[in-house]
Motif scaffolding. Structure first.
Motif, short mmCIF file in Angstrom:
data_model
loop_
_atom_site.label_atom_id
_atom_site.label_comp_id
_atom_site.label_asym_id
_atom_site.label_seq_id
_atom_site.Cartn_x
_atom_site.Cartn_y
_atom_site.Cartn_z
N UNK A 95 0.99 -1.12 0.03
CA UNK A 95 -0.10 -0.42 0.30
C UNK A 95 1.08 1.48 -0.67
N UNK A 96 2.33 1.09 -0.95
CA UNK A 96 3.21 2.39 -0.59
C UNK A 96 2.10 3.72 -1.13
N UNK A 97 1.33 3.60 -2.11
CA UNK A 97 0.40 4.29 -2.85
C UNK A 97 -0.24 4.89 -1.99
N UNK A 98 -0.98 4.39 -0.97
CA UNK A 98 -1.87 4.75 -0.54
C UNK A 98 -3.29 4.08 -0.91
N UNK A 99 -3.30 3.04 -2.17
CA UNK A 99 -4.25 2.44 -2.56
C UNK A 99 -3.68 0.98 -2.21
N UNK A 100 -4.26 -0.15 -1.41
CA UNK A 100 -3.49 -1.54 -1.18
C UNK A 100 -3.59 -2.10 -2.51
N UNK A 101 -2.60 -3.24 -3.01
CA UNK A 101 -2.98 -3.96 -4.13
C UNK A 101 -2.62 -3.39 -5.41
N UNK A 102 -2.75 -2.00 -5.45
CA UNK A 102 -2.12 -1.25 -6.36
C UNK A 102 -0.65 -1.61 -7.24
N UNK A 103 -0.35 -2.76 -7.74
CA UNK A 103 0.96 -2.47 -7.82
C UNK A 103 1.72 -1.65 -8.88
N UNK A 104 1.06 -1.52 -10.33
CA UNK A 104 1.31 -0.22 -11.27
C UNK A 104 1.38 0.67 -10.61
N UNK A 105 0.92 1.04 -9.62
CA UNK A 105 0.91 2.19 -8.52
C UNK A 105 2.09 2.76 -7.28
N UNK A 106 2.44 1.67 -7.43
CA UNK A 106 3.15 1.25 -5.91
C UNK A 106 4.73 1.72 -7.02
N UNK A 107 4.99 0.55 -7.76
CA UNK A 107 6.18 0.58 -8.60
C UNK A 107 6.36 2.01 -8.79
N UNK A 108 4.92 3.24 -9.76
CA UNK A 108 5.39 3.98 -10.02
C UNK A 108 5.93 5.61 -9.14
N UNK A 109 5.50 5.36 -8.11
CA UNK A 109 5.46 5.69 -6.30
C UNK A 109 6.90 5.48 -6.76
N UNK A 110 7.18 4.68 -6.57
CA UNK A 110 9.39 4.09 -6.01
C UNK A 110 9.89 4.94 -7.03
N UNK A 111 9.43 4.83 -7.74
CA UNK A 111 10.42 4.40 -9.30
C UNK A 111 10.99 6.53 -9.16
N UNK A 112 9.21 6.48 -9.24
CA UNK A 112 9.77 8.06 -8.59
C UNK A 112 10.32 8.72 -7.90
N UNK A 113 10.17 7.81 -6.47
CA UNK A 113 10.85 8.69 -5.47
C UNK A 113 12.42 8.32 -5.83
N UNK A 114 13.02 7.24 -6.36
CA UNK A 114 14.25 6.72 -6.50
C UNK A 114 14.50 6.83 -7.75
N UNK A 115 14.70 8.08 -8.59
CA UNK A 115 15.00 8.51 -10.19
C UNK A 115 15.86 9.46 -10.15
N UNK A 116 16.46 9.90 -8.52
CA UNK A 116 17.97 10.37 -8.80
C UNK A 116 18.69 9.68 -8.58
N UNK A 117 18.69 8.62 -7.74
CA UNK A 117 19.41 7.42 -6.89
C UNK A 117 20.69 6.92 -7.97
N UNK A 118 21.64 7.14 -8.62
CA UNK A 118 22.37 6.35 -8.90
C UNK A 118 22.34 4.60 -8.67
#
Length: 210
Positions: A95-118
């Motif tokens: 439920x990282x994106x705030x919507x339990x079980x929404x795999x795509x939303x969870x992925x998108x949010x996490x990747x956005x948070x890590x976008x500038x990480x080497x």
């Protein structure tokens, strides 16, 4: 089903049910695969997962299911822990994106948070706690881990959750690019459930395959 249920798995997710059956059933000789059912098959409600560790949440689910069905119940709680996020999403992975079980939303949010990480700082690991609870209160918990690095975009068509972005250590493919059999061989979930097999065998009164 071709026979009565003997073991119930605490998941309403069809993908996870198939994966867990593929891990457990081969290690339980003579067990009819159709006697290993999911929580949806028995009309079990989903309990509130208010534990603060993977093990606590796995036990919450297994206890509730054993009480509901009167059968031995197996549950897992798993998630992704990212080094630069201090171990998050962790138990909040689904439920990282705030919507339990929404795999795509969870992925998108996490990747956005890590976008500038080497790349050298994109270390992460999957963790799984697998729990067995019997109707009379016997409990067992086993842990499994799969370390790797995070891709910058989802890759692969297999698996679910964060599988499309974790590249296991020593490899080049994401978990979602691996064949299901290969993923189960190395995965955190495969490790935890295989470690749990002796306890399941003992409860079902069977001997494990050698």
């Amino acid at each position: 089903m071709t026979g009565p249920a003997r073991l119930v798995l605490a998941t309403h997710n069809a993908h996870k049910l198939g994966e867990l059956r593929a891990i457990l059933v081969p290690a339980l000789p003579g067990l009819d695969p159709d006697s290993v059912v999911g929580a949806r098959d028995v009309g079990a409600p989903e309990p509130v997962e208010d534990g603060v560790t993977f093990a606590e949440n796995a036990l919450i689910k297994a206890r509730a299911l054993a009480a509901h069905t009167g059968l031995p119940a197996v549950a897992d709680d798993s998630g992704l822990s990212v080094d630069v996020l201090g171990g998050a999403p962790g138990i909040f992975s689904a439920r990282w994106s705030g919507r339990h079980g929404d795999d795509r939303a969870n992925l998108d949010l996490l990747l956005a948070q890590l976008s500038d990480i080497a790349p050298e700082h994109r270390g992460a690991r999957f963790t799984c706690a697998a729990a067995l609870v019997t109707p009379d209160g016997e409990e067992h918990v086993e842990l499994g881990h799969l370390a790797g690095t995070l891709a910058t975009a989802p890759r692969g068509e297999h698996g679910f959750g964060y599988d499309p972005i974790l590249v296991p250590a020593g490899g080049d493919l994401t978990c979602a690019e691996l064949a299901p059999e290969e993923k189960n061989r190395i995965s955190h979930r495969g490790q935890a459930f295989r470690a749990l097999v002796p306890a399941v065998v003992a409860v079902l009164g069977r001997e494990p395959r050698g």
